[in-house]
Design an enzyme around this catalytic site. Structure first.
Site, PDB file in Angstrom:
ATOM      1  N   GLU A 184       0.896   3.864   1.817  1.00 25.56           N
ATOM      2  CA  GLU A 184       1.337   4.277   3.146  1.00 25.56           C
ATOM      3  C   GLU A 184       2.517   3.439   3.638  1.00 25.56           C
ATOM      4  OE1 GLU A 184      -3.282   4.496   3.388  1.00 25.56           O
ATOM      5  OE2 GLU A 184      -1.771   3.433   2.211  1.00 25.56           O
ATOM      6  N   CYS A 186      -2.616  -0.156   7.444  1.00 27.03           N
ATOM      7  CA  CYS A 186      -1.837   1.076   7.302  1.00 27.03           C
ATOM      8  C   CYS A 186      -1.958   1.966   8.533  1.00 27.03           C
ATOM      9  CB  CYS A 186      -2.264   1.814   6.043  1.00 27.03           C
ATOM     10  SG  CYS A 186      -1.813   0.919   4.536  1.00 27.03           S
ATOM     11  N   HIS A 219       0.857  -1.191   0.000  1.00 25.95           N
ATOM     12  CA  HIS A 219       0.000   0.000   0.000  1.00 25.95           C
ATOM     13  C   HIS A 219       0.891   1.237   0.000  1.00 25.95           C
ATOM     14  CE1 HIS A 219      -3.911  -1.851   1.805  1.00 25.95           C
ATOM     15  NE2 HIS A 219      -3.322  -2.694   0.970  1.00 25.95           N
ATOM     16  N   CYS A 261      -6.429   2.097   5.682  1.00 26.38           N
ATOM     17  CA  CYS A 261      -7.063   0.851   6.103  1.00 26.38           C
ATOM     18  C   CYS A 261      -6.499   0.447   7.471  1.00 26.38           C
ATOM     19  CB  CYS A 261      -6.783  -0.248   5.069  1.00 26.38           C
ATOM     20  SG  CYS A 261      -5.075  -0.833   5.059  1.00 26.38           S
TER      21      CYS A 261
END
Length: 150
Positions: free
Chosen positions: A53, A84, A51, A81
């Site tokens: 992040e 993260c 991801h 999410c």
């Protein structure tokens, strides 16, 4: 300055879009300077954890030579999410700014509120809705194209 950094995150999200990835971008700022930039690469890297992040945190930690990002701020185009949000808290990021709200799996305000859990060693400040319309529209166009097979 907040919008300036979110625009940099949007530029990262556009790179993801161009590469067929879900268009989410992240930027980490430390002492007024951009420390790291990243965008989603789950399909490219064949990794569930790739991801924006997570990738930005990894870059920032390498640059600082420490897993602690005390005083850093993250700008990300979509509400983080749970995975993260946990990484953001674990990295000791001071504040996270995000663009679009993620009603289903958002872990800042929309659903889980992980960043404000009393069970964590570090509480992260947060602000949502920064350039919300631009961030939301990019995601909307991406998924409309996916449904059309574009």
């Amino acid at each position: 300055m907040t919008k300036k950094y979110m625009r940099l995150a949007l530029n990262q999200a556009k790179k993801a879009f161009e590469n067929g990835e879900v268009p989410i971008g992240a930027v980490i700022v430390y002492n007024g300077k951009v420390l790291a930039r990243a965008y989603n690469k789950r399909n490219t890297n064949k990794m569930a954890t790739a991801h924006a992040e997570i990738l930005a945190i990894e870059k920032a930690c390498k640059k600082l030579g420490d897993w602690r990002l005390d005083g850093a701020e993250m700008y990300v185009t979509l509400e983080p999410c749970p995975m993260c949000a946990g990484a953001i808290a674990n990295a000791r990021i001071k504040k996270v700014y995000f663009g679009a709200y993620e009603r289903k799996s958002g872990a800042v305000f929309s659903n889980f509120r992980i960043l404000f859990s009393s069970g964590l060693n570090h509480e992260v400040e947060a602000e949502g809705g920064v350039l919300n319309e631009e961030c939301s529209n990019l995601l909307k166009i991406f998924f409309e194209n996916k449904r059309k097979g574009v």
